[in-house]
Design a protein around this motif. Structure first.
Motif, PDB file in Angstrom:
ATOM      1  N   SER A 125       0.834  -1.199   0.000  1.00 37.78           N
ATOM      2  CA  SER A 125       0.000   0.000   0.000  1.00 37.78           C
ATOM      3  C   SER A 125       0.866   1.245   0.000  1.00 37.78           C
ATOM      4  O   SER A 125       2.001   1.250   0.503  1.00 37.78           O
ATOM      5  CB  SER A 125      -0.923   0.026   1.221  1.00 37.78           C
ATOM      6  OG  SER A 125      -0.188   0.320   2.399  1.00 37.78           O
ATOM      7  N   LEU A 126       0.320   2.321  -0.553  1.00 34.89           N
ATOM      8  CA  LEU A 126       1.012   3.602  -0.532  1.00 34.89           C
ATOM      9  C   LEU A 126       1.055   4.178   0.877  1.00 34.89           C
ATOM     10  O   LEU A 126       1.979   4.923   1.223  1.00 34.89           O
ATOM     11  CB  LEU A 126       0.314   4.572  -1.480  1.00 34.89           C
ATOM     12  CG  LEU A 126       0.297   4.140  -2.946  1.00 34.89           C
ATOM     13  CD1 LEU A 126      -0.546   5.097  -3.776  1.00 34.89           C
ATOM     14  CD2 LEU A 126       1.702   4.037  -3.512  1.00 34.89           C
ATOM     15  N   ALA A 127       0.087   3.813   1.702  1.00 36.69           N
ATOM     16  CA  ALA A 127       0.084   4.285   3.091  1.00 36.69           C
ATOM     17  C   ALA A 127       1.309   3.785   3.836  1.00 36.69           C
ATOM     18  O   ALA A 127       1.896   4.518   4.654  1.00 36.69           O
ATOM     19  CB  ALA A 127      -1.197   3.823   3.794  1.00 36.69           C
ATOM     20  N   GLU A 128       1.711   2.538   3.584  1.00 40.36           N
ATOM     21  CA  GLU A 128       2.927   2.008   4.224  1.00 40.36           C
ATOM     22  C   GLU A 128       4.155   2.812   3.813  1.00 40.36           C
ATOM     23  O   GLU A 128       5.019   3.126   4.640  1.00 40.36           O
ATOM     24  CB  GLU A 128       3.149   0.563   3.810  1.00 40.36           C
ATOM     25  CG  GLU A 128       2.110  -0.422   4.265  1.00 40.36           C
ATOM     26  CD  GLU A 128       2.390  -1.775   3.622  1.00 40.36           C
ATOM     27  OE1 GLU A 128       3.011  -2.615   4.293  1.00 40.36           O
ATOM     28  OE2 GLU A 128       2.026  -1.970   2.448  1.00 40.36           O
ATOM     29  N   ILE A 208      -0.544 -12.744   8.812  1.00 41.07           N
ATOM     30  CA  ILE A 208      -1.545 -12.844   7.746  1.00 41.07           C
ATOM     31  C   ILE A 208      -2.611 -11.771   7.916  1.00 41.07           C
ATOM     32  O   ILE A 208      -3.022 -11.114   6.950  1.00 41.07           O
ATOM     33  CB  ILE A 208      -2.161 -14.251   7.730  1.00 41.07           C
ATOM     34  CG1 ILE A 208      -1.110 -15.283   7.278  1.00 41.07           C
ATOM     35  CG2 ILE A 208      -3.381 -14.302   6.814  1.00 41.07           C
ATOM     36  CD1 ILE A 208      -1.540 -16.721   7.471  1.00 41.07           C
ATOM     37  N   ALA A 209      -3.049 -11.562   9.152  1.00 37.17           N
ATOM     38  CA  ALA A 209      -4.072 -10.543   9.410  1.00 37.17           C
ATOM     39  C   ALA A 209      -3.552  -9.149   9.067  1.00 37.17           C
ATOM     40  O   ALA A 209      -4.281  -8.323   8.489  1.00 37.17           O
ATOM     41  CB  ALA A 209      -4.507 -10.606  10.869  1.00 37.17           C
ATOM     42  N   ALA A 210      -2.294  -8.878   9.409  1.00 35.09           N
ATOM     43  CA  ALA A 210      -1.722  -7.568   9.099  1.00 35.09           C
ATOM     44  C   ALA A 210      -1.617  -7.362   7.594  1.00 35.09           C
ATOM     45  O   ALA A 210      -1.896  -6.273   7.080  1.00 35.09           O
ATOM     46  CB  ALA A 210      -0.351  -7.432   9.761  1.00 35.09           C
ATOM     47  N   ALA A 216      -6.252  -4.608   2.008  1.00 39.04           N
ATOM     48  CA  ALA A 216      -7.568  -3.980   1.971  1.00 39.04           C
ATOM     49  C   ALA A 216      -7.462  -2.472   1.817  1.00 39.04           C
ATOM     50  O   ALA A 216      -8.269  -1.832   1.122  1.00 39.04           O
ATOM     51  CB  ALA A 216      -8.355  -4.337   3.231  1.00 39.04           C
ATOM     52  N   THR A 217      -6.459  -1.867   2.476  1.00 37.82           N
ATOM     53  CA  THR A 217      -6.230  -0.433   2.297  1.00 37.82           C
ATOM     54  C   THR A 217      -5.905  -0.120   0.845  1.00 37.82           C
ATOM     55  O   THR A 217      -6.355   0.878   0.277  1.00 37.82           O
ATOM     56  CB  THR A 217      -5.064   0.030   3.193  1.00 37.82           C
ATOM     57  OG1 THR A 217      -5.421  -0.164   4.562  1.00 37.82           O
ATOM     58  CG2 THR A 217      -4.736   1.496   2.951  1.00 37.82           C
TER      59      THR A 217
END
Length: 409
Positions: A125-128, A208-210, A216-217
């Motif tokens: 993601s770009l947020a990361e 996996i959840a992370a 999803a973001t």
């Protein structure tokens, strides 16, 4: 807020000139066992392996012991960073070869004063990536001098020769074909360690959840099989071609078509559009997962006004298998000339490693960093958006990829 202690890291805090750089390898799977660790041994005049890190404590200890005296084993990045902070070990640089996204771990490492070579993709993601940039900004770090993304094809002598040739011609079309067998067919030679059995199930579940939350973001609540096509194929494999086209001809601009076919996942992807800097030039990528295909092959072809320039890459896990540069040109008055060039004693991963050693020593050479990694993620998101539209399951406009068509790298 970044969640890190906001103390500046001195930009010149690296290995003293003339000393070997002290490197940690994080993630001890196939790429580390078959490529990174053997090349570190082969370049012992420049690099000292001081630590290995893996979720499997048993694997980390086994590989540390096999790597020689003085190599420490850790079961987490946090424990490595704690040891560095306590002065128990000095680490100038880390090769980050874990699976999945890497941006959060890159942020942890650079915040601890450790330069990083991160395998692709930089992030999902770009947020990361933005969070990583915030960490760097808080500490006055220029990420171009601290981080490299593992696009080994940019370090291939064949790619360098092709780039020089391409600068002199008018390109008409770019095509990429990837024939990808099952990984086992590519790695049978490597005598890899058996899969570990000591990683706690809750640790894997949390990872996996992370990853799911990050994906999803990026792409929202996307229909199957779009999430796995995004992580495993587009940003797991095709990203190498995205990066290579960026490096050689300025990158991909529009993504006008996308189609997913095949009898089973991951199947085949066919993509196309126009280049970013040469908007009248079409590109196409055809990526095929064929489990029983006899060998990995990747061919990148540039047709131009007077001939063709092509690169043929072999399986990346086998060292010193040369990339072939093929040039087709006029031979006056009525003939054609076809030449092939191989660099038999040159290894792209080795050039990448030596360049990273210079970076870890505080003497950076040009190479792909966070800005280039972000540009490639944006293109990957455009690809997924077009693919989602093609199957009648468009991405939500609130997701990063849902707006990827408007973004510019």
């Amino acid at each position: 807020m970044t969640g890190f202690d906001e103390q500046p890291v001195p930009a010149g805090d690296a290995a003293p000139r003339g000393e070997r750089v002290r490197i940690a390898v994080i993630g001890l799977g196939a790429i580390s066992q078959s490529v990174h660790l053997p090349l570190i041994r082969r370049n012992a005049d420049l690099i000292e392996l001081v630590a290995v890190v893996d979720l499997s404590d048993a694997r980390a200890r086994e590989i540390a012991e096999a790597s020689g005296a003085g190599v420490a084993a850790f079961a987490s990045i946090e424990s490595l960073i704690d040891a560095v902070a306590a002065g128990a070990i000095r680490v100038d640089g880390a090769i980050l070869a874990t699976s999945g996204s890497h941006a959060a771990d890159v942020a942890r490492l650079v915040a601890a004063g450790i330069r990083v070579l991160a395998e692709k993709p930089l992030a999902f993601s770009l947020a990361e990536a933005e969070a990583l940039r915030e960490v760097a900004g808080d500490r006055g770090i220029d990420l171009a001098e601290w981080v490299r993304v593992g696009y080994m094809k940019e370090h291939d002598p064949a790619s360098a020769a092709a780039k020089a040739l391409l600068a002199e011609v008018e390109i008409r079309a770019v095509t990429v074909e990837v024939l990808h067998p099952a990984d086992g067919a590519q790695l049978a030679f490597a005598n890899l360690a058996a899969p570990p059995s000591d990683v706690p199930a809750e640790t894997l579940a949390a990872l996996i959840a992370a990853t799911d939350a990050t994906v999803a973001t990026a792409i929202g609540d996307a229909a199957d099989p779009l999430p796995k096509l995004y992580t495993n194929v587009v940003l797991g494999s095709i990203v190498h071609d995205i990066g290579l086209l960026r490096h050689l001809v300025g990158g991909i601009g529009t993504v006008d078509r996308a189609r997913h076919t095949g009898p089973a996942f991951p199947g085949s992807l066919s993509l196309g559009g126009t280049l970013a800097e040469r908007t009248d030039v079409p590109w196409s990528i055809d990526w095929h997962f064929i489990p029983r295909y006899p060998e990995y092959r990747e061919t990148v072809t540039f047709h131009h006004e007077a001939g063709t320039i092509a690169l043929t890459f072999a399986v990346p896990y086998v060292l010193n298998v040369p990339t072939v540069l093929t040039v087709v040109e006029n031979a006056e008055p009525l003939g054609s000339r076809r030449s092939e060039t191989r660099w038999m004693q040159e290894e792209a991963f080795e050039h990448e490693l030596r360049s990273f050693a210079a970076l870890a020593a505080g003497h950076p050479e040009p190479g792909p960093s966070v800005a280039e990694g972000v540009a490639d993620i944006i293109v990957g998101q455009r690809m997924l958006r077009t693919l989602a539209d093609s199957i009648g399951a468009p991405l939500g406009e609130a997701s990063e990829a849902g707006a990827a068509g408007e973004r510019r790298a």
